[in-house]
Design a protein around this motif. Sequence first.
Motif, PDB file in Angstrom:
ATOM      1  N   UNK A   5       0.737  -1.289   0.048  1.00 54.83           N
ATOM      2  CA  UNK A   5      -0.013   0.133  -0.197  1.00 54.83           C
ATOM      3  C   UNK A   5       0.921   1.344   0.095  1.00 54.83           C
ATOM      4  N   UNK A   6       0.328   2.211  -0.504  1.00 50.12           N
ATOM      5  CA  UNK A   6       0.898   3.662  -0.593  1.00 50.12           C
ATOM      6  C   UNK A   6      -0.049   4.457   0.596  1.00 50.12           C
ATOM      7  N   UNK A   7       0.792   4.838   1.567  1.00 49.72           N
ATOM      8  CA  UNK A   7       0.336   5.634   2.702  1.00 49.72           C
ATOM      9  C   UNK A   7       0.675   7.141   2.493  1.00 49.72           C
ATOM     10  N   UNK A   8      -0.516   7.808   2.890  1.00 52.26           N
ATOM     11  CA  UNK A   8      -0.544   9.587   2.611  1.00 52.26           C
ATOM     12  C   UNK A   8      -1.091  10.145   3.947  1.00 52.26           C
ATOM     13  N   UNK A   9      -0.599  11.308   4.074  1.00 53.69           N
ATOM     14  CA  UNK A   9      -0.804  12.071   5.321  1.00 53.69           C
ATOM     15  C   UNK A   9      -2.223  13.052   5.176  1.00 53.69           C
TER      16      UNK A   9
END
Length: 336
Positions: free
Chosen positions: A314-318
């Motif tokens: 997965x790609x995690x974002x803020x």
Amino acid sequence: MRWLARILKLIGVAATIAIAAGVVAYQQVEKSLAAPLAHGNSAELVVKSGENVRTLLTRWQQQGWVESELWLRLALKLKPQLANIKVGTYQLPEQLTVEQALALLVKGVEAQFSITLVEGGTIKQWLAQIAEHPRLKHTIESPQALAQALKIDQSNPEGWFYPDTYSFNAGSSDLELLTRAHLKMEQELQRVWQDRQQPLPLNNAYELLTLASIIEKETAVASERPTVASVFINRLNKKMRLQTDPTVIYGVGDAYNGDITRKHLQTKTPYNTYRIDGLTPTPIANPSLASIEAAANPATSNYLYFVASGDGGHTFSKTLQEHNRAVKRYLALQKQ
């Protein structure tokens, strides 16, 4: 006095014959016990209720496993401990003498069978799997019946069972097996809850179990679990909805056919975290210990979003802007 001498001589001859016959009989008994059990390469043996060693020996002779049961019946007179066989299902090794086989049955060392209840499986899936196992006795018809039998507070006992490989004897019941899985989950959950990171926006161990089940269904990558947990913890702390697809899928149940749709996302169920606040009312699967530990000890992050990266992770974002860009990249990869 000749007649007396003749009588003594006859007695001596008779005694000699008797001793010789006894020696021969003893040797034959020992030979019969030491003979290989002619059961092929290996064999499963079921000693049924009410069956004694004599009926068993008759069966063995009829099957051609022993030459003669007569010498073996005499053997039981000399070695009565071999007669106390126990009811059960046994796996007989390839190299086995008759005496060793009887000793195995006396010890009651039954054959072991096993079933693997996989991480992330639902109790409905597990009950179906258990019902198909030919060595288990099927007694539980539904998750609700299971909850009642185990006196679980929730009518839906989802999540309360520990994924593992369980061994059992033939004829064990599904309830016996699931009782073991339930007790193990209770023990592990309480242990992890006591050692949890502080503070967490979770009120009790059951909420931890619920969160762990969502983590379990969101990622199969072990190293990602603490980060996925941090996203959900951060959203709970900010009073944001979890908005996680596995909860939607669980809520629509059999209506889900492999593709999640806009209609699914808009359907209000107790489990649709796009439509409800906070956690689901129950777990949505039976989580692994790794997911429970991740829920109790999430990574420290500012992430609020994640999306599949296309490589299994997965790609995690803020921020929502970062997340939208990650979603676009993922959709572009899907089109290639």
